[in-house]
Design a protein around this motif. Structure first.
Motif, mmCIF file in Angstrom:
data_model
loop_
_atom_site.group_PDB
_atom_site.id
_atom_site.type_symbol
_atom_site.label_atom_id
_atom_site.label_comp_id
_atom_site.label_asym_id
_atom_site.label_seq_id
_atom_site.Cartn_x
_atom_site.Cartn_y
_atom_site.Cartn_z
ATOM 1 N N UNK A 92 -26.318 -1.772 19.866
ATOM 2 C CA UNK A 92 -27.082 -2.907 19.695
ATOM 3 C C UNK A 92 -28.112 -2.199 18.661
ATOM 4 N N UNK A 93 -27.860 -2.547 17.341
ATOM 5 C CA UNK A 93 -28.671 -1.951 16.400
ATOM 6 C C UNK A 93 -28.514 -3.060 15.235
ATOM 7 N N UNK A 94 -29.225 -3.562 14.820
ATOM 8 C CA UNK A 94 -29.458 -4.753 13.731
ATOM 9 C C UNK A 94 -28.774 -4.288 12.585
ATOM 10 N N UNK A 95 -29.144 -2.933 11.951
ATOM 11 C CA UNK A 95 -28.528 -2.584 10.842
ATOM 12 C C UNK A 95 -27.130 -2.292 10.776
ATOM 13 N N UNK A 96 -26.609 -1.553 11.616
ATOM 14 C CA UNK A 96 -25.188 -1.371 12.051
ATOM 15 C C UNK A 96 -24.544 -2.796 12.185
ATOM 16 N N UNK A 97 -25.157 -3.600 13.042
ATOM 17 C CA UNK A 97 -24.307 -5.053 13.031
ATOM 18 C C UNK A 97 -24.180 -5.690 11.845
ATOM 19 N N UNK A 98 -25.289 -5.913 11.146
ATOM 20 C CA UNK A 98 -25.162 -6.575 9.916
ATOM 21 C C UNK A 98 -24.323 -5.975 8.676
ATOM 22 N N UNK A 100 -21.422 -4.377 9.548
ATOM 23 C CA UNK A 100 -20.127 -4.716 9.941
ATOM 24 C C UNK A 100 -20.185 -6.120 9.638
ATOM 25 N N UNK A 101 -20.839 -7.242 9.846
ATOM 26 C CA UNK A 101 -20.800 -8.680 9.418
ATOM 27 C C UNK A 101 -20.262 -8.842 8.122
ATOM 28 N N UNK A 102 -21.001 -8.215 7.195
ATOM 29 C CA UNK A 102 -20.892 -8.247 5.842
ATOM 30 C C UNK A 102 -19.469 -7.668 5.529
ATOM 31 N N UNK A 105 -17.000 -10.219 6.801
ATOM 32 C CA UNK A 105 -16.956 -11.563 6.044
ATOM 33 C C UNK A 105 -16.127 -11.256 4.727
ATOM 34 N N UNK A 106 -15.977 -10.075 4.155
ATOM 35 C CA UNK A 106 -15.186 -9.990 3.073
ATOM 36 C C UNK A 106 -13.516 -9.870 3.223
ATOM 37 N N UNK A 107 -13.311 -9.220 4.632
ATOM 38 C CA UNK A 107 -12.113 -9.014 5.203
ATOM 39 C C UNK A 107 -11.427 -10.129 5.709
ATOM 40 N N UNK A 108 -12.067 -10.977 6.374
ATOM 41 C CA UNK A 108 -11.293 -11.984 7.311
ATOM 42 C C UNK A 108 -11.032 -13.304 6.321
ATOM 43 N N UNK A 109 -9.903 -14.039 6.898
ATOM 44 C CA UNK A 109 -9.515 -15.295 6.384
ATOM 45 C C UNK A 109 -10.861 -16.361 6.573
ATOM 46 N N UNK A 110 -10.857 -17.139 5.617
ATOM 47 C CA UNK A 110 -11.998 -18.299 5.599
ATOM 48 C C UNK A 110 -12.194 -19.085 6.777
ATOM 49 N N UNK A 111 -10.826 -19.135 7.547
ATOM 50 C CA UNK A 111 -11.309 -19.805 8.876
ATOM 51 C C UNK A 111 -11.491 -19.282 10.108
ATOM 52 N N UNK A 112 -11.734 -17.599 9.995
ATOM 53 C CA UNK A 112 -11.744 -16.896 11.018
ATOM 54 C C UNK A 112 -13.318 -17.095 11.529
ATOM 55 N N UNK A 113 -13.468 -17.232 12.858
ATOM 56 C CA UNK A 113 -14.959 -16.984 13.530
ATOM 57 C C UNK A 113 -15.458 -15.858 13.726
ATOM 58 N N UNK A 114 -16.588 -15.451 13.618
ATOM 59 C CA UNK A 114 -17.370 -14.283 13.691
ATOM 60 C C UNK A 114 -18.078 -14.280 14.878
ATOM 61 N N UNK A 125 -29.905 -14.219 12.231
ATOM 62 C CA UNK A 125 -30.323 -12.992 11.282
ATOM 63 C C UNK A 125 -29.016 -12.425 10.760
ATOM 64 N N UNK A 126 -27.885 -12.142 11.931
ATOM 65 C CA UNK A 126 -26.626 -11.478 11.747
ATOM 66 C C UNK A 126 -25.935 -12.573 10.829
ATOM 67 N N UNK A 127 -26.021 -13.817 11.067
ATOM 68 C CA UNK A 127 -25.152 -14.956 10.554
ATOM 69 C C UNK A 127 -25.670 -14.840 8.855
ATOM 70 N N UNK A 128 -26.807 -14.555 8.400
ATOM 71 C CA UNK A 128 -27.488 -14.700 7.238
ATOM 72 C C UNK A 128 -26.722 -13.863 6.053
ATOM 73 N N UNK A 129 -26.166 -12.732 6.583
ATOM 74 C CA UNK A 129 -25.409 -11.648 5.732
ATOM 75 C C UNK A 129 -24.257 -11.876 5.191
ATOM 76 N N UNK A 130 -23.734 -13.116 5.890
ATOM 77 C CA UNK A 130 -22.226 -13.476 5.580
ATOM 78 C C UNK A 130 -22.421 -14.554 4.587
ATOM 79 N N UNK A 131 -21.394 -15.153 4.196
ATOM 80 C CA UNK A 131 -21.195 -16.421 3.335
ATOM 81 C C UNK A 131 -20.374 -17.603 3.992
#
Length: 283
Positions: A92-98, A100-102, A105-114, A125-131
């Protein structure tokens, strides 16, 4: 959306539990962590749970073997390159989670839910680092995951209705009850539970009663299955402190101020059951 391939990042108690219920629901599951020994420990826990289910007649050996056959070990996050759904159950650490989500976002197919299994951090806040913020959502499972029915499903500001519907359907497929919750610090479960635990700690700190007495009052008087201080030891006092700090900072109200005794125990390394000592001593 059809979810067939499911990845869990973090093979600890929560992550391995999520992997188990996903495999039980018939999904192909990748269980990932940074070290092979972490993944092996997670898989060993799943095997132990399934063996107990077979022993008690809740599952046949064939069913247990089928569940295990749908689980794959991984230590490489790029294994997410062809999955439909990822849920993280890391620290539970925001910097580590964000971070990972970045990567996801680069690795997963466009349809993948995170999805995030966070118990208190803001999904927006977590979602904001993704496209793909519309495909990011919170799925807060309860511990122990194979037993507990609830999933708090948390929409971020941008989470789409399609993403929510897919997660609602998936939760039900895993035998869980999804409850929709808005994106506020601590959501519902920890916003109510942790201040109660914190107040129980204040009772000890101020000399109102011993830990045993506080727990006995809540068990016998309020019909709680476990006293709040025993529960705190099981959650981990460091985790309790962290969630209280998230509540205090996020809501800005002094009623969420962590008890000084909780801070003292964490500084002493008395983290509860996992460290052998918290409000109680564990062998």
């Amino acid at each position: 959306m059809s979810i067939q391939k499911f990845m869990v990042i973090g093979a600890g108690q929560m992550g391995s539990g999520i992997a188990q219920v996903a495999a039980q629901a018939g999904l192909q599951v990748i269980l990932n962590d940074i070290k092979p020994e972490f993944v092996e420990k997670g898989l060993a826990g799943i095997k132990k749970n399934l063996a107990r289910d077979v022993e008690k007649g809740r599952k046949t050996q064939e069913e247990a073997d089928g569940i295990l056959s749908r689980l794959t070990a991984s230590t490489d996050v790029t294994d997410a390159k062809d999955v439909d759904f990822v849920v993280e159950a890391i620290i539970e650490h925001m910097a580590i989670k964000t971070e990972l989500f970045k990567k996801l976002d680069d690795i997963c197919p466009a349809h993948t839910i995170l999805a995030s299994n966070t118990s208190s951090l803001p999904i927006t806040e977590i979602a904001a680092v993704t496209k793909r913020p519309e495909k990011v959502i919170g799925m807060h499972f309860m511990n122990p995951v194979p037993v507990m029915k609830l999933i708090e499903v948390i929409r971020g500001l941008a989470t789409s209705d399609d993403t929510y519907s897919a997660v609602e359907d998936l939760s039900k497929k895993m035998g869980k009850v999804p409850v929709e919750v808005n994106d506020f610090p601590g959501f519902v479960s920890n916003r109510i539970l942790l201040p109660m635990i914190n107040e129980a700690i204040y009772c000890v700190y101020e000399g109102v009663a011993t830990p045993e007495a506080v727990d006995e009052v809540m068990k016998l008087g309020m019909n709680h299955p476990m006293g709040p201080l025993t529960l705190a030891d099981f959650i981990g006092l460091d985790t309790c402190l962290y969630i209280m700090e998230v509540l205090h900072e996020g809501l800005g109200d002094s009623k969420y101020r962590p008890c000084p005794l909780l801070r003292k125990y964490v500084k002493a390394g008395w983290l509860g059951k996992k460290s052998g000592r918290g409000f109680y001593v564990y062998e």
